[in-house]
Motif scaffolding. Sequence first.
Motif, mmCIF file in Angstrom:
data_model
loop_
_atom_site.group_PDB
_atom_site.id
_atom_site.type_symbol
_atom_site.label_atom_id
_atom_site.label_comp_id
_atom_site.label_asym_id
_atom_site.label_seq_id
_atom_site.Cartn_x
_atom_site.Cartn_y
_atom_site.Cartn_z
ATOM 1 N N PRO A 164 0.826 -1.213 0.000
ATOM 2 C CA PRO A 164 0.000 0.000 0.000
ATOM 3 C C PRO A 164 0.857 1.259 0.000
ATOM 4 N N LYS A 165 0.361 2.305 -0.626
ATOM 5 C CA LYS A 165 1.052 3.587 -0.631
ATOM 6 C C LYS A 165 0.621 4.385 0.595
ATOM 7 N N SER A 226 -6.713 -0.442 -0.434
ATOM 8 C CA SER A 226 -6.554 0.719 -1.314
ATOM 9 C C SER A 226 -5.833 0.369 -2.611
ATOM 10 N N VAL A 227 -5.327 -0.866 -2.723
ATOM 11 C CA VAL A 227 -4.600 -1.297 -3.921
ATOM 12 C C VAL A 227 -5.497 -2.269 -4.685
ATOM 13 N N PRO A 228 -6.062 -1.857 -5.818
ATOM 14 C CA PRO A 228 -7.033 -2.714 -6.517
ATOM 15 C C PRO A 228 -6.515 -4.103 -6.847
ATOM 16 N N GLU A 229 -5.230 -4.212 -7.199
ATOM 17 C CA GLU A 229 -4.679 -5.510 -7.587
ATOM 18 C C GLU A 229 -4.733 -6.509 -6.433
ATOM 19 N N ASN A 230 -4.785 -6.024 -5.194
ATOM 20 C CA ASN A 230 -4.797 -6.925 -4.040
ATOM 21 C C ASN A 230 -6.094 -7.709 -3.939
ATOM 22 N N GLU A 231 -7.126 -7.289 -4.632
ATOM 23 C CA GLU A 231 -8.403 -7.991 -4.553
ATOM 24 C C GLU A 231 -8.579 -9.004 -5.690
ATOM 25 N N LEU A 232 -7.559 -9.119 -6.553
ATOM 26 C CA LEU A 232 -7.645 -10.103 -7.630
ATOM 27 C C LEU A 232 -7.495 -11.506 -7.059
ATOM 28 N N PRO A 233 -8.049 -12.517 -7.732
ATOM 29 C CA PRO A 233 -7.915 -13.899 -7.234
ATOM 30 C C PRO A 233 -6.465 -14.303 -7.081
ATOM 31 N N GLN A 234 -6.170 -15.039 -6.030
ATOM 32 C CA GLN A 234 -4.808 -15.498 -5.749
ATOM 33 C C GLN A 234 -4.652 -16.939 -6.180
ATOM 34 N N GLU A 235 -3.391 -17.332 -6.350
ATOM 35 C CA GLU A 235 -3.112 -18.735 -6.692
ATOM 36 C C GLU A 235 -3.462 -19.622 -5.509
#
Length: 235
Positions: A164-165, A226-235
């Motif tokens: 996060p920033k 706050s980081v959109p990519e963090n909500e993408l599905p994980q492996e």
Amino acid sequence: MQHNSYPTGTTHAKLDKEGVPQWSITQDVAWDHIRLNHDLSDMVSSADAVCFGTLALRNPESRETILSLLHDCKPSAIRYFDINIREQYYSKELIQELLELSSVFKINDDELEILRPMFNLPEGDEEACKWFINTYSLDYVILTAGAKYSIVASKTELSKFYTPKVPVVDTVGAGDAFSGVFTMGILEGRSLREAHRAAVNTAAYVCTQNGAWPDYPEEIPDYAASVPENELPQE
């Protein structure tokens, strides 16, 4: 607590413009001369988690003590190897010896680049994490890459959070905060992903504060959200 005739250890941290420290570590201090005794053995043998790194083993006296204590850990204990490479106080042989005693291995991106040629690691951060898991039968490998991201890998899962920033005051203590919160999360039965997220958020909070051990609010903000990519599905 032990007392001896050596001075209390001191480490000087000089911050760069990003708040990242450069270290100067005083030699031949009290923690270089840790003595093995029954109190230490009893404490370690009953502990649910033990954290260690290469730096505390730079002196033969403390090295023998710590290695002996690690052999006393109960089988179920988390043995958390935070490599913590500083100055010249490490070797391939020492790292290999500690990996054999570990269940968790934590490393940052700069340290990974030091180890790549040393261990002939595969290209790619995730591949390197999996190599350590498979080679040393580890439960988890944690890779922190500063302001970029962090990875936690197990034999069956891989979690990645982009950092996060936040307004950085200094980064001293963020890595240890990450380690402590992740370890507690696993001990409390959280999933790998939940423990990782809590660790990311706590490390981010520490970066917004002065010093390595700030006062904590009752609830740490979920900076990772706050980081959109963090909500993408994980492996």
